[in-house]
Design a protein around this motif. Structure first.
Motif, PDB file in Angstrom:
ATOM      1  N   MET A   1       0.615  -1.148   0.059  1.00  0.00           N
ATOM      2  CA  MET A   1      -0.067  -0.209  -0.076  1.00  0.00           C
ATOM      3  C   MET A   1       0.593   1.265  -0.338  1.00  0.00           C
ATOM      4  SD  MET A   1      -3.595  -0.398   0.717  1.00  0.00           S
ATOM      5  CE  MET A   1      -3.762  -2.486   0.963  1.00  0.00           C
ATOM      6  N   ASP A   2       0.499   2.345  -1.203  1.00  0.00           N
ATOM      7  CA  ASP A   2       1.411   3.654  -0.830  1.00  0.00           C
ATOM      8  C   ASP A   2       0.469   4.542   0.310  1.00  0.00           C
ATOM      9  OD1 ASP A   2       3.943   2.685  -2.687  1.00  0.00           O
ATOM     10  OD2 ASP A   2       2.559   3.145  -4.111  1.00  0.00           O
ATOM     11  N   LEU A   3       1.323   4.441   1.183  1.00  0.00           N
ATOM     12  CA  LEU A   3       0.909   6.199   1.218  1.00  0.00           C
ATOM     13  C   LEU A   3       0.788   7.689   0.399  1.00  0.00           C
ATOM     14  CD1 LEU A   3       1.260   6.145   4.479  1.00  0.00           C
ATOM     15  CD2 LEU A   3      -0.589   5.574   3.491  1.00  0.00           C
ATOM     16  N   ARG A   4      -0.318   8.164   0.310  1.00  0.00           N
ATOM     17  CA  ARG A   4      -0.386   9.665  -1.043  1.00  0.00           C
ATOM     18  C   ARG A   4      -0.971  10.984   0.041  1.00  0.00           C
ATOM     19  NH1 ARG A   4      -1.823   6.309  -6.685  1.00  0.00           N
ATOM     20  NH2 ARG A   4      -0.545   4.877  -6.010  1.00  0.00           N
ATOM     21  N   GLN A   5      -0.938  12.025  -1.126  1.00  0.00           N
ATOM     22  CA  GLN A   5      -1.872  12.941  -0.422  1.00  0.00           C
ATOM     23  C   GLN A   5      -3.298  13.606  -1.193  1.00  0.00           C
ATOM     24  OE1 GLN A   5      -0.523  15.512   1.361  1.00  0.00           O
ATOM     25  NE2 GLN A   5      -2.713  16.702   1.563  1.00  0.00           N
ATOM     26  N   LEU A   6      -3.906  13.203   0.312  1.00  0.00           N
ATOM     27  CA  LEU A   6      -5.104  13.253  -0.151  1.00  0.00           C
ATOM     28  C   LEU A   6      -6.034  14.944  -0.875  1.00  0.00           C
ATOM     29  CD1 LEU A   6      -8.402  11.727   0.285  1.00  0.00           C
ATOM     30  CD2 LEU A   6      -8.342  12.888   2.525  1.00  0.00           C
ATOM     31  N   THR A   7      -5.833  14.477  -1.992  1.00  0.00           N
ATOM     32  CA  THR A   7      -7.427  16.063  -2.047  1.00  0.00           C
ATOM     33  C   THR A   7      -8.133  16.010  -2.126  1.00  0.00           C
ATOM     34  OG1 THR A   7      -6.894  15.428  -4.858  1.00  0.00           O
ATOM     35  CG2 THR A   7      -5.426  15.477  -3.653  1.00  0.00           C
ATOM     36  N   PRO A   8      -9.210  17.262  -2.417  1.00  0.00           N
ATOM     37  CA  PRO A   8     -10.372  17.131  -2.747  1.00  0.00           C
ATOM     38  C   PRO A   8     -11.247  16.076  -4.378  1.00  0.00           C
ATOM     39  CG  PRO A   8      -9.616  19.423  -2.626  1.00  0.00           C
ATOM     40  CD  PRO A   8      -8.454  18.516  -2.269  1.00  0.00           C
ATOM     41  N   ALA A   9     -10.100  15.795  -5.306  1.00  0.00           N
ATOM     42  CA  ALA A   9     -10.616  15.418  -5.924  1.00  0.00           C
ATOM     43  C   ALA A   9     -10.798  13.543  -5.596  1.00  0.00           C
ATOM     44  CB  ALA A   9      -9.957  15.272  -7.224  1.00  0.00           C
ATOM     45  N   GLY A  67      -1.744  -2.012  -4.698  1.00  0.00           N
ATOM     46  CA  GLY A  67      -0.968  -2.457  -5.691  1.00  0.00           C
ATOM     47  C   GLY A  67      -1.809  -1.528  -7.467  1.00  0.00           C
ATOM     48  N   ASP A  68      -2.942  -2.086  -7.016  1.00  0.00           N
ATOM     49  CA  ASP A  68      -4.192  -1.621  -8.224  1.00  0.00           C
ATOM     50  C   ASP A  68      -4.339  -0.621  -8.827  1.00  0.00           C
ATOM     51  OD1 ASP A  68      -6.045  -2.320  -6.109  1.00  0.00           O
ATOM     52  OD2 ASP A  68      -6.787  -3.793  -6.800  1.00  0.00           O
ATOM     53  N   GLY A  69      -4.743   0.723  -7.256  1.00  0.00           N
ATOM     54  CA  GLY A  69      -5.339   1.267  -7.811  1.00  0.00           C
ATOM     55  C   GLY A  69      -6.893   1.586  -6.741  1.00  0.00           C
ATOM     56  N   ARG A  70      -6.563   0.433  -6.609  1.00  0.00           N
ATOM     57  CA  ARG A  70      -7.844   0.746  -5.504  1.00  0.00           C
ATOM     58  C   ARG A  70      -7.474   2.064  -4.591  1.00  0.00           C
ATOM     59  NH1 ARG A  70     -10.669  -4.582  -3.980  1.00  0.00           N
ATOM     60  NH2 ARG A  70      -8.370  -5.178  -4.224  1.00  0.00           N
ATOM     61  N   LEU A  71      -9.266   2.521  -4.135  1.00  0.00           N
ATOM     62  CA  LEU A  71      -8.739   3.226  -2.679  1.00  0.00           C
ATOM     63  C   LEU A  71      -9.271   2.292  -1.674  1.00  0.00           C
ATOM     64  CD1 LEU A  71      -8.247   6.109  -1.023  1.00  0.00           C
ATOM     65  CD2 LEU A  71     -10.824   5.870  -0.726  1.00  0.00           C
ATOM     66  N   ALA A  72      -7.334   2.273  -0.707  1.00  0.00           N
ATOM     67  CA  ALA A  72      -7.703   1.516   0.856  1.00  0.00           C
ATOM     68  C   ALA A  72      -8.300   1.477   1.799  1.00  0.00           C
ATOM     69  CB  ALA A  72      -6.821   0.817   0.887  1.00  0.00           C
ATOM     70  N   GLY A  73      -7.621   3.078   2.239  1.00  0.00           N
ATOM     71  CA  GLY A  73      -7.957   3.802   3.363  1.00  0.00           C
ATOM     72  C   GLY A  73      -7.701   6.012   2.737  1.00  0.00           C
ATOM     73  N   PHE A  74      -7.929   5.968   4.119  1.00  0.00           N
ATOM     74  CA  PHE A  74      -8.231   7.178   3.905  1.00  0.00           C
ATOM     75  C   PHE A  74      -8.127   7.594   5.362  1.00  0.00           C
ATOM     76  CE2 PHE A  74     -12.627   8.012   4.189  1.00  0.00           C
ATOM     77  CZ  PHE A  74     -13.128   8.393   4.694  1.00  0.00           C
ATOM     78  N   PHE A  87     -10.138   5.769   7.938  1.00  0.00           N
ATOM     79  CA  PHE A  87     -10.874   4.742   7.525  1.00  0.00           C
ATOM     80  C   PHE A  87     -10.816   4.080   6.733  1.00  0.00           C
ATOM     81  CE2 PHE A  87     -14.305   7.822   9.385  1.00  0.00           C
ATOM     82  CZ  PHE A  87     -14.780   7.283  10.146  1.00  0.00           C
ATOM     83  N   VAL A  88     -11.420   2.395   6.309  1.00  0.00           N
ATOM     84  CA  VAL A  88      -9.800   1.790   6.246  1.00  0.00           C
ATOM     85  C   VAL A  88     -11.705   0.773   5.056  1.00  0.00           C
ATOM     86  CG1 VAL A  88      -9.200   0.011   5.791  1.00  0.00           C
ATOM     87  CG2 VAL A  88      -8.092   1.337   7.567  1.00  0.00           C
ATOM     88  N   ALA A  89     -10.809   0.410   4.098  1.00  0.00           N
ATOM     89  CA  ALA A  89     -11.656  -0.680   2.732  1.00  0.00           C
ATOM     90  C   ALA A  89     -11.937  -1.498   3.584  1.00  0.00           C
ATOM     91  CB  ALA A  89     -11.241  -0.451   1.664  1.00  0.00           C
ATOM     92  N   PRO A  90     -13.366  -2.423   4.457  1.00  0.00           N
ATOM     93  CA  PRO A  90     -13.287  -4.326   4.637  1.00  0.00           C
ATOM     94  C   PRO A  90     -12.520  -4.341   4.279  1.00  0.00           C
ATOM     95  CG  PRO A  90     -15.024  -3.061   3.488  1.00  0.00           C
ATOM     96  CD  PRO A  90     -14.818  -1.846   3.563  1.00  0.00           C
ATOM     97  N   TRP A  91     -12.369  -4.326   2.334  1.00  0.00           N
ATOM     98  CA  TRP A  91     -10.928  -5.335   2.081  1.00  0.00           C
ATOM     99  C   TRP A  91      -9.434  -5.359   2.457  1.00  0.00           C
ATOM    100  CZ3 TRP A  91      -8.046  -3.650  -1.043  1.00  0.00           C
ATOM    101  CH2 TRP A  91      -7.130  -2.457  -1.677  1.00  0.00           C
TER     102      TRP A  91
END
Length: 168
Positions: A1-9, A67-74, A87-91
């Motif tokens: 999992m990569d951590l990235r900046q969260l943006t309004p988009a 790795g597949d681009g899905r949002l895993a959490g924020f 919050f984290v996605a159930p998966w």
């Protein structure tokens, strides 16, 4: 999992993950009625977008991306030291994603001199905060749409709950 900046988009995807997380992960700790009161399964609206963008604008924030681009959490941590969202996605649950985001935001806050932190954590999130060194201050009960929800006030770094003024 990569951590990235969260943006309004990212906010519409975050809102959907928020609902999935509450109904999928926290649902093990709360009733279906409590989950619906906490996060009604409603569509993303302009009003909600403006509200979330305002809150995000006063916060340090990050997202976890698989790795597949899905949002895993924020997550976001208000400039005043309150964890507003985690919050984290159930998966993606139970893989350390929440702890990594929490540590990332604590680091950003510390770089700005904010070390007194607190959170109103759900039953599901409480262990994440405790593993990160947060101390339980008290149980809490809130009302959402006429439904009682229990959560926990946890703190770290010397944060103390403001004294309530007595009224007579």
């Amino acid at each position: 999992m990569d951590l990235r900046q969260l943006t309004p988009a990212d906010l519409p995807a975050c809102y959907h993950l928020f609902g999935a997380s509450v109904h999928g992960l926290a649902g093990a700790c709360y009733t279906a009625e409590q989950c619906r009161a906490w996060v009604p399964l409603e569509r993303w609206t302009d009003e909600r977008e403006q509200s979330w963008a305002r809150r995000l604008g006063g916060s340090w924030a990050c997202k976890a991306v698989a790795g597949d681009g899905r949002l895993a959490g924020f997550a976001w941590l208000s400039f005043d030291g309150q964890f507003d969202m985690l919050f984290v996605a159930p998966w993606a649950g139970r893989q350390g994603v929440a702890g990594r985001m929490l540590a990332e935001l604590e680091s950003k806050a510390a770089a700005h001199g904010v070390t007194a932190l607190h959170a109103w954590a759900s039953h599901a999130a409480r262990p994440v905060f405790e593993r990160a060194g947060y101390q339980l201050l008290r149980a809490n009960r809130i009302d959402r749409q006429g439904v009682a929800l229990d959560n926990w006030l946890l703190a770290k770094g010397g944060w103390r709950e403001p004294e309530q003024e007595e009224t007579t």
